[in-house]
Design a protein around this motif. Structure first.
Motif, PDB file in Angstrom:
ATOM      1  N   ASP A  92     -49.510 -19.542  18.892  1.00 19.12           N
ATOM      2  CA  ASP A  92     -49.640 -20.843  18.245  1.00 19.12           C
ATOM      3  C   ASP A  92     -51.099 -21.295  18.333  1.00 19.12           C
ATOM      4  OD1 ASP A  92     -49.749 -23.554  17.577  1.00 19.12           O
ATOM      5  OD2 ASP A  92     -47.663 -23.872  18.203  1.00 19.12           O
ATOM      6  N   ALA A  93     -51.835 -21.022  17.274  1.00 21.50           N
ATOM      7  CA  ALA A  93     -53.275 -21.296  17.265  1.00 21.50           C
ATOM      8  C   ALA A  93     -53.563 -22.768  17.569  1.00 21.50           C
ATOM      9  CB  ALA A  93     -53.865 -20.909  15.926  1.00 21.50           C
ATOM     10  N   ASN A  94     -52.745 -23.624  17.021  1.00 20.91           N
ATOM     11  CA  ASN A  94     -52.970 -25.048  17.202  1.00 20.91           C
ATOM     12  C   ASN A  94     -52.842 -25.479  18.659  1.00 20.91           C
ATOM     13  OD1 ASN A  94     -53.871 -26.978  15.556  1.00 20.91           O
ATOM     14  ND2 ASN A  94     -51.840 -27.771  15.006  1.00 20.91           N
ATOM     15  N   GLN A  95     -51.804 -24.980  19.309  1.00 21.91           N
ATOM     16  CA  GLN A  95     -51.618 -25.324  20.717  1.00 21.91           C
ATOM     17  C   GLN A  95     -52.770 -24.800  21.563  1.00 21.91           C
ATOM     18  OE1 GLN A  95     -49.602 -27.491  21.768  1.00 21.91           O
ATOM     19  NE2 GLN A  95     -48.560 -27.636  19.797  1.00 21.91           N
ATOM     20  N   TYR A  96     -53.219 -23.599  21.245  1.00 28.32           N
ATOM     21  CA  TYR A  96     -54.349 -23.045  21.987  1.00 28.32           C
ATOM     22  C   TYR A  96     -55.591 -23.888  21.767  1.00 28.32           C
ATOM     23  CZ  TYR A  96     -52.377 -18.914  24.111  1.00 28.32           C
ATOM     24  OH  TYR A  96     -51.674 -18.081  24.927  1.00 28.32           O
ATOM     25  N   TRP A  97     -55.850 -24.198  20.507  1.00 29.98           N
ATOM     26  CA  TRP A  97     -57.081 -24.933  20.192  1.00 29.98           C
ATOM     27  C   TRP A  97     -57.083 -26.320  20.839  1.00 29.98           C
ATOM     28  CZ3 TRP A  97     -61.754 -23.864  18.771  1.00 29.98           C
ATOM     29  CH2 TRP A  97     -62.599 -24.899  18.338  1.00 29.98           C
ATOM     30  N   THR A  98     -56.005 -27.061  20.659  1.00 28.76           N
ATOM     31  CA  THR A  98     -56.003 -28.440  21.155  1.00 28.76           C
ATOM     32  C   THR A  98     -55.758 -28.532  22.662  1.00 28.76           C
ATOM     33  OG1 THR A  98     -53.666 -28.665  20.626  1.00 28.76           O
ATOM     34  CG2 THR A  98     -55.216 -29.441  18.973  1.00 28.76           C
ATOM     35  N   GLY A  99     -55.076 -27.542  23.198  1.00 29.72           N
ATOM     36  CA  GLY A  99     -54.729 -27.640  24.607  1.00 29.72           C
ATOM     37  C   GLY A  99     -55.623 -26.846  25.537  1.00 29.72           C
ATOM     38  N   LYS A 100     -56.068 -25.684  25.092  1.00 29.87           N
ATOM     39  CA  LYS A 100     -56.734 -24.766  26.017  1.00 29.87           C
ATOM     40  C   LYS A 100     -58.165 -24.415  25.625  1.00 29.87           C
ATOM     41  CE  LYS A 100     -53.920 -23.897  29.295  1.00 29.87           C
ATOM     42  NZ  LYS A 100     -54.378 -24.119  30.678  1.00 29.87           N
ATOM     43  N   ILE A 159     -74.285 -37.340  20.306  1.00 31.84           N
ATOM     44  CA  ILE A 159     -73.632 -37.909  19.133  1.00 31.84           C
ATOM     45  C   ILE A 159     -72.357 -38.582  19.601  1.00 31.84           C
ATOM     46  CG2 ILE A 159     -74.600 -36.156  17.568  1.00 31.84           C
ATOM     47  CD1 ILE A 159     -71.646 -35.148  17.322  1.00 31.84           C
ATOM     48  N   PRO A 160     -71.854 -39.522  18.837  1.00 28.74           N
ATOM     49  CA  PRO A 160     -70.705 -40.287  19.329  1.00 28.74           C
ATOM     50  C   PRO A 160     -69.505 -39.399  19.650  1.00 28.74           C
ATOM     51  CG  PRO A 160     -71.620 -41.265  17.343  1.00 28.74           C
ATOM     52  CD  PRO A 160     -72.286 -39.951  17.502  1.00 28.74           C
ATOM     53  N   ASN A 161     -68.787 -39.792  20.679  1.00 27.94           N
ATOM     54  CA  ASN A 161     -67.650 -39.008  21.148  1.00 27.94           C
ATOM     55  C   ASN A 161     -66.595 -38.752  20.082  1.00 27.94           C
ATOM     56  OD1 ASN A 161     -68.762 -38.856  23.594  1.00 27.94           O
ATOM     57  ND2 ASN A 161     -67.462 -40.402  24.559  1.00 27.94           N
ATOM     58  N   PHE A 162     -66.319 -39.777  19.268  1.00 23.31           N
ATOM     59  CA  PHE A 162     -65.217 -39.629  18.318  1.00 23.31           C
ATOM     60  C   PHE A 162     -65.440 -38.436  17.404  1.00 23.31           C
ATOM     61  CE2 PHE A 162     -68.139 -42.327  15.997  1.00 23.31           C
ATOM     62  CZ  PHE A 162     -68.115 -41.762  14.723  1.00 23.31           C
ATOM     63  N   GLU A 163     -66.708 -38.144  17.163  1.00 29.72           N
ATOM     64  CA  GLU A 163     -66.957 -37.028  16.255  1.00 29.72           C
ATOM     65  C   GLU A 163     -66.560 -35.689  16.885  1.00 29.72           C
ATOM     66  OE1 GLU A 163     -70.186 -35.356  13.102  1.00 29.72           O
ATOM     67  OE2 GLU A 163     -70.637 -37.148  14.235  1.00 29.72           O
ATOM     68  N   TRP A 164     -66.866 -35.542  18.180  1.00 29.55           N
ATOM     69  CA  TRP A 164     -66.445 -34.314  18.845  1.00 29.55           C
ATOM     70  C   TRP A 164     -64.928 -34.273  18.934  1.00 29.55           C
ATOM     71  CZ3 TRP A 164     -69.784 -30.975  18.285  1.00 29.55           C
ATOM     72  CH2 TRP A 164     -71.144 -31.158  18.566  1.00 29.55           C
ATOM     73  N   LYS A 165     -64.336 -35.441  19.154  1.00 34.95           N
ATOM     74  CA  LYS A 165     -62.873 -35.485  19.247  1.00 34.95           C
ATOM     75  C   LYS A 165     -62.234 -35.008  17.960  1.00 34.95           C
ATOM     76  CE  LYS A 165     -62.000 -38.850  22.850  1.00 34.95           C
ATOM     77  NZ  LYS A 165     -62.189 -40.278  23.100  1.00 34.95           N
ATOM     78  N   SER A 166     -62.889 -35.306  16.852  1.00 36.13           N
ATOM     79  CA  SER A 166     -62.310 -34.918  15.567  1.00 36.13           C
ATOM     80  C   SER A 166     -62.157 -33.397  15.467  1.00 36.13           C
ATOM     81  CB  SER A 166     -63.165 -35.439  14.423  1.00 36.13           C
ATOM     82  OG  SER A 166     -64.387 -34.725  14.372  1.00 36.13           O
ATOM     83  N   PHE A 167     -62.928 -32.664  16.252  1.00 42.35           N
ATOM     84  CA  PHE A 167     -62.805 -31.208  16.233  1.00 42.35           C
ATOM     85  C   PHE A 167     -61.490 -30.720  16.830  1.00 42.35           C
ATOM     86  CE2 PHE A 167     -67.149 -31.314  15.122  1.00 42.35           C
ATOM     87  CZ  PHE A 167     -67.446 -30.087  14.545  1.00 42.35           C
ATOM     88  N   LEU A 168     -60.894 -31.605  17.621  1.00 43.97           N
ATOM     89  CA  LEU A 168     -59.602 -31.221  18.196  1.00 43.97           C
ATOM     90  C   LEU A 168     -58.607 -30.899  17.089  1.00 43.97           C
ATOM     91  CD1 LEU A 168     -58.809 -33.598  21.159  1.00 43.97           C
ATOM     92  CD2 LEU A 168     -58.697 -31.112  21.148  1.00 43.97           C
TER      93      LEU A 168
END
Length: 764
Positions: A703-711, A726-735
């Motif tokens: 599950d690529a999504n679980q790996y990306w967002t969780g691990k 750069i503002p945090n929210f932007e990095w968060k958007s990469f989640l």
DNA sequence: GAATTCTTTTACACAG
DNA sequence: CTGTGTAAAAGA
């Protein structure tokens, strides 16, 4: 009763129930010999206590009393059930029996000049079995098929049963017992849980009685677990402690197991040569591993200086320290210690306050120096004379000279306490062997036997010095004294805080500090100068405390060209030498997946090595790794997650992923044991819970999504948030980057795409 | 024949 | 979605 010859080096010791003697084994002209000694066991009482109880003849149990400085010795038979009753009775009278649990063999060794061999004969061995009977619940029923073995540096040999029946197995055992007669310590991988257990059980089954007393057992896997510390390369090798995996990752062995363990009986029946080859190979690996890592040699040095034989118990701090302290106490008669009692856990035992950890200044810093206090806790122990018997209870005598620690505990200063004396001995010896090692290195003898011995001894003394603090702080230890423990930790806390404050006074910026280290923003020269000033400043305070000055030393440990902190105990830096130092990050942890580690390593590299690390460059890296994961073609090896089953499965209150997988394994009748790593891969989500499968049941669809967002992304995200402005929210958007392919076409909303940071797909 | 300590971060399970 | 407890694994 035998006469001991001066210089005899003993290899094992035991108590003989029939003759009531303590016995020791040694070698003479290649023959195993034995000395037996009559001995009278005793324990101590404080002189004033002895008067209270006037127990000189307790039911005729104690047949002798002897005075020993401020103590008296009570002689009685150790193996008499009335001993326990007697000790309980003493306690009921408010009298503390001292060292009343010390085994007669130990007592004899502490009182006499028994020397322990510096060079025990080691035999590496490995057994192959038919495990169809007994299962993993009762490994004692596994039938022996073959045994491979070799001494250090010797050619590996293999004994194989003539037949897979009782006669064949019994004969195999007999042949092996002839072999082990010639050795002192038997070393196996996971031997404490398997090989040793099977060997003993099978011997018992056939009523064979080799001289177990003369044999010590050592589990190389346990040593590996204990000493194979941080993985410098950050490869996270510790997914499994199987010899196969360790050989692969530590020795770079490529060969994969081509025999399934449950089919060993078939191999035995139809391809015995293959079984022999297979069996021998594991012993070769053990030899090679030990040659490379030097664990048994190092352990031999440590055990020897603590008056212990080389065996599993000799890697336990409590046992080692007992060996050193009680021998010291027996010689010097300065102090005796309480009786260990394992069942009385309800005493008012309290935890002790620990060290100071400063909130790091999160982010990237250039030109930072790390100053460390060398051997801080041992040094405090010596300077303040921290020792249980030196603690002043109540009001201090007017004439008494004492040092006052930061927790207000007072320690009499007239004479050196047993703990400081031992620690000083250890530090001095360590420094001697360290110098010796350095000298040999200078002479180009870095790979010589002498150098290895010097290094091992230096390390052994260091371990002993550092263990002494733990012995004061553990409620289970004989030397437990929380006032002493906190005298050390809180004084340490005060010292590091004073240095941080002093730096501030000098206008030097402190970016981080933990226990005994301070990271300051400064040049190397300035750092060294500051360290000198700090030492002088501290010494003034040390003197005010009535403690011994000149011991608290602050030294430059490393100069960092660049370093970043993401949290307490988490940082990575590039030293002036070019080497990295990575601490606490997922990169150096074994509980994540390799893909996440490699991704984080890439980002650490970018931040530490790029000329001008910036958000755009980081985004490129992030998207590349996200896309690759999203394509679904990442190998299982990179996605494998594993955690240790730290205790029995029933004792878990929460069913974490690895516990769930372990339960499934058990249900299938597979081997599951405490300490085992459970490897699995996340394949999806079931409601709120993650869904995972054991690596053996994995079909290639993760599950690529679980790996990306969780691990995978969070460890990198934390670095980005810490170091890139750069503002945090932007990095968060990469989640949610992976989801963009499905629903968020233009997540980053960049109006001017310069073409550098292009996602591979268009994104619909 | 059991046992070195405390401090800290992070992730997941579970409950609301 | 959030808070809390449990668990692992690290630093020193």
């Amino acid at each position: 009763m035998a006469k001991r010859k001066a210089g005899t080096e003993y290899t094992a010791g035991w108590y003989d129930w029939e003759s009531r003697q303590v016995c020791f084994s040694y070698w003479k002209n290649g023959e195993r010999m034995q000395h037996s000694f009559n001995t009278k066991w005793y324990f101590f009482l404080r002189r004033e206590d002895a008067e209270i109880v006037a127990c000189r003849k307790f039911d005729g149990l104690c047949d002798e009393v002897e005075e020993a400085g401020p103590y008296i010795k009570l002689f009685l038979p150790y193996y008499d059930e009335r001993r326990e009753v007697f000790i309980e009775w003493l306690r009921s009278k408010g009298v503390e029996p001292l060292e009343a649990d010390v085994h007669p063999v130990d007592r004899y060794m502490f009182d006499s000049e028994i020397k322990i061999s510096t060079n025990p004969k080691i035999l590496y061995y490995d057994i192959e079995t038919d495990a169809r009977k007994g299962g993993w619940e009762d490994v004692g029923r596994h039938r022996l098929l073959s045994i491979a073995y070799a001494g250090r540096g010797e050619k590996v040999r293999c004994l194989i049963a003539d037949d897979s029946d009782d006669k064949g197995e019994k004969d195999l055992l007999n042949r092996f017992f002839n072999v082990i007669e010639k050795y002192d310590t038997l070393v196996a991988w996971n031997g404490a849980a398997y090989d040793e257990v099977v060997l003993r059980a099978r011997a018992k089954h056939y009523k064979l009685y080799p001289r177990w007393n003369t044999i010590n057992f050592l589990d190389l896997m346990q040593l590996f677990k204990k000493y194979y510390g941080r993985d410098e390369s950050g490869s996270g090798v510790r997914i499994s402690f199987s010899l196969e995996n360790i050989a692969k990752t530590v020795l770079g062995k490529g060969k994969v197991k081509d025999i399934a363990v449950h089919r060993l009986i078939d191999v035995f029946n139809f391809e015995p040569d293959k079984l022999i080859e297979y069996n021998k190979r594991d012993v070769e690996i053990m030899q090679e591993l030990d040659e490379k890592l030097g664990y048994t040699e190092a352990q031999t040095a440590l055990a020897h200086l603590c008056n212990r034989f080389l065996c599993d118990r000799s890697s336990k701090s409590g046992y080692l320290v007992d060996g050193f302290v009680l021998k010291h106490a027996a010689k010097s008669q300065t102090a005796h210690f309480r009786t260990k009692n394992y069942n009385e856990g309800q005493e008012e035992e309290r935890g002790i306050e620990g060290a100071f950890v400063m909130d790091p200044i999160i982010g990237l810093h250039e030109q930072v120096c790390d100053l460390d206090f060398s051997s801080l806790y041992p040094s405090i122990m010596i300077a303040w004379n921290v020792s249980p018997e030196k603690k002043i209870v109540g009001e201090a005598d007017q004439l008494e000279d004492y040092a006052i620690a930061a927790n207000k505990a007072k320690f009499s200063n007239m004479t050196s306490g047993s703990f400081p004396t031992i620690v000083k001995t250890a530090l001095d010896a360590r420094s001697h062997w360290k110098k010796e090692a350095a000298r040999l290195e200078k002479e180009g003898q870095e790979n010589s036997v002498e150098h290895r011995i010097a290094k091992n001894r230096s390390d052994a003394w260091k371990v002993l010095a550092n263990s002494m603090y733990g012995m004061l702080s553990s409620p289970f230890a004989r030397y437990y004294d929380p006032d002493c423990g906190e005298a050390i930790t809180i004084t340490g806390k005060t010292i590091i805080q004073k240095v941080i404050k002093l730096a501030g006074d000098y206008g030097i910026k402190v970016v981080y500090g933990d226990t005994d280290s301070v990271f300051i923003k400064s040049s190397k020269d300035q750092a060294i100068e500051f360290a000198g000033l700090a030492e002088k400043y501290l010494d003034e305070w040390v003197k005010e405390c009535g403690a011994l000055p000149g011991l608290i030393k602050l030294k430059l440990d490393a100069e960092f060209l660049r370093i970043f902190f993401t949290a307490k105990k988490r940082y990575a830096g590039k030293k002036a030498t070019g080497k990295w130092d990575v601490r606490g990050l997922e990169l150096v942890r074994s509980d994540g997946c390799k893909y996440a580690r490699e991704f984080q390593r890439k980002m650490v590299e970018y931040v530490l090595e790029a000329a001008h690390p910036n958000a755009e460059g980081a985004k490129e890296i992030v998207m590349k790794w996200a896309d690759e994961l999203d394509e679904g073609k990442v190998d299982a090896e990179f996605l494998l997650l594993a955690q240790s089953l730290s205790r029995s499965i029933e004792s878990y209150k929460v069913e974490t992923l690895h516990v769930r997988i372990a339960k499934e394994l058990m249900a299938k009748g597979k081997e599951v044991y405490v300490g085992m790593k459970i490897p699995y891969i996340v394949v999806g989500k079931e409601g709120a819970r993650l869904k995972a499968v054991h690596i053996d049941d994995y079909d290639g669809k993760y599950d690529a999504n679980q790996y990306w967002t969780g691990k995978v992304f969070p460890p990198v995200q934390r670095i980005l948030e810490a170091v890139l402005p750069i503002p945090n929210f932007e990095w968060k958007s990469f989640l949610k980057y992976l989801n963009r392919n499905k629903k968020q076409a233009n997540l980053f909303g960049r109006k001017k795409n310069d073409g550098k940071a292009d996602p591979k797909e268009s994104g619909e």
